[in-house]
Write a protein that holds these residues in place. Sequence first.
Motif, short mmCIF file in Angstrom:
data_model
loop_
_atom_site.label_atom_id
_atom_site.label_comp_id
_atom_site.label_asym_id
_atom_site.label_seq_id
_atom_site.Cartn_x
_atom_site.Cartn_y
_atom_site.Cartn_z
N UNK A 1 -3.19 15.81 -6.72
CA UNK A 1 -3.50 14.47 -6.23
C UNK A 1 -2.46 14.03 -5.21
N UNK A 2 -2.92 13.38 -4.14
CA UNK A 2 -2.02 12.86 -3.11
C UNK A 2 -1.17 11.75 -3.72
N UNK A 3 -1.80 10.92 -4.53
CA UNK A 3 -1.10 9.84 -5.22
C UNK A 3 -1.82 9.53 -6.53
N UNK A 4 -1.10 9.01 -7.49
CA UNK A 4 -1.75 8.60 -8.74
C UNK A 4 -1.61 7.09 -8.93
N UNK B 1 -2.99 3.72 -8.80
CA UNK B 1 -4.38 3.24 -8.68
C UNK B 1 -4.57 2.21 -7.58
N UNK B 2 -3.57 1.35 -7.36
CA UNK B 2 -3.70 0.33 -6.30
C UNK B 2 -3.78 0.99 -4.94
N UNK B 3 -2.92 2.00 -4.74
CA UNK B 3 -2.90 2.71 -3.46
C UNK B 3 -4.23 3.46 -3.25
N UNK B 4 -4.72 4.09 -4.32
CA UNK B 4 -6.00 4.81 -4.22
C UNK B 4 -7.11 3.83 -3.82
#
Lengths: 376, 116
Positions: B3-6, B8-11
Amino acid sequence: MEAFIVALASVWADSGFSALTGGHVIMIIVGLILLYMAIGKGFEPLLLSPIAFGCILANIPKNGFDAPGVMSVIAYGIHHEVFPPLIFLGVGAMTDFGPLLANPKTLLLGAAAQGGVFVALLGAMLLGFSVQEAAAIGIIGGADGPTSIYLAAKMAPQLLGAIAVAAYSYMSLVPLIQPPIMKLCTSEADRKIVMKQLRPVSRFEKIAFPIMCTIVISLLLPSVTALIGMLMLGNLFKEAGCLDRLSDTSQNALMNIVTIMLATGTGCTMSAESFLNYQTILIICLGLVAFIAGTAMGAMFGTLMCKLDGGQTNPLIGSAGVSAVPMAARVSQKVGQQCNPANFLLMHAMGPNVAGVIGTAVAAGTMLAMIGPVAK
Amino acid sequence: MGAVTTNPWLIAIINMTIVFGVLIALGVLMSLIQVVDPTKKKADAPKVAAPAPAPAAAPVAAPAASSNDEIIAAIAAAVAALGCSADDIAYVRRLPNTGWTNAARVEANSVRKECF
């Protein structure tokens, strides 16, 4: 006599009754309730009936579904994303992109309604689901069954049954869930707005759009090429004018066959072992939150658009941005006519409705690109 | 690839931006298709040559064919069913294709029972 008793014992030991558990009984009852809702109450009978029957079949102990046979083929189609793109082929062949092409700004309503996906994703992660599971649960908010199954099979195959059932259950309940939220998010004066008749769309536009849309979206998000490609191929069959046989097969015979397989296969994922747990309850609740948030965001964005364009847009069409084609558009039409009986919003609502289908596929593709599928 | 990021706000923020961006790009594509449409001029040409529309003052235009009288009667009945009187009808005239095409679309969307 002894041989008779031994034979009876052998029959009993081989029967499903000997391995029947409380969980199986509960799930068979769930299947029967879903069948009643489908046939008795008319909630999405074409989809819910095979799902319910599949649920009953999956909870017959010793059913032998693991052995090679038709059921294993159906399971393969579910777990390897064969059926969702085929369903999209039929959906494309039944979809008219004319209203969207005539009023492209409604694409924004389809985008806004995807907000529900991310509200559910946030909720799922706060409740302790992994990021892949949260993404698969969130997509329920897109109100798009095939995309939900497609993403769940890639990102959270263990939750596929619960996600598919939540998605299709809420899609069938769109006429009950959406109207109060639509009324809450819009003013009565705005709901009475009569929109201008859409411009005629040329055949060239209708043929060029699916081709160009496929190329652009597939290059940008290759992971959803199968979904978008089949959706647009089906639409090309419809609009080309010289592919009537393929269009007819896609929207009737093939669609019916794949619906039977997809829905039955989805039902077969509802075994007691994988379905009767705390996570399923959370998924059902998060699905409802996603639907409500998507509807609210679509309607609120519709209100914003109405203010910005000087009252030309009826905000009720915003709620159709959640996919659920064409039910969500019908709900916009019905609620609009309750406020103004002379208002006909159906075709205007079809714009955001089909934009929602594309938007959900884009959201799914973006999440696959950002988060990545789970290792199989 | 993981995952690029985990976050949730950023996703959520990145995904919504991409969804809006892609759909806006599609909107631009649609406008572009409309602009480059080679059949547009052919479709517009007969419009220029077409005679002026019937005067709007007449309450109900009187078409020659009797089938048109039946259609106008049906329209008047539908208007009456919505709570308006026949006097509210300024005129009834046939639009080139659009109205009937839309009616067929409405019917096609209304008869479908399933939802995908």
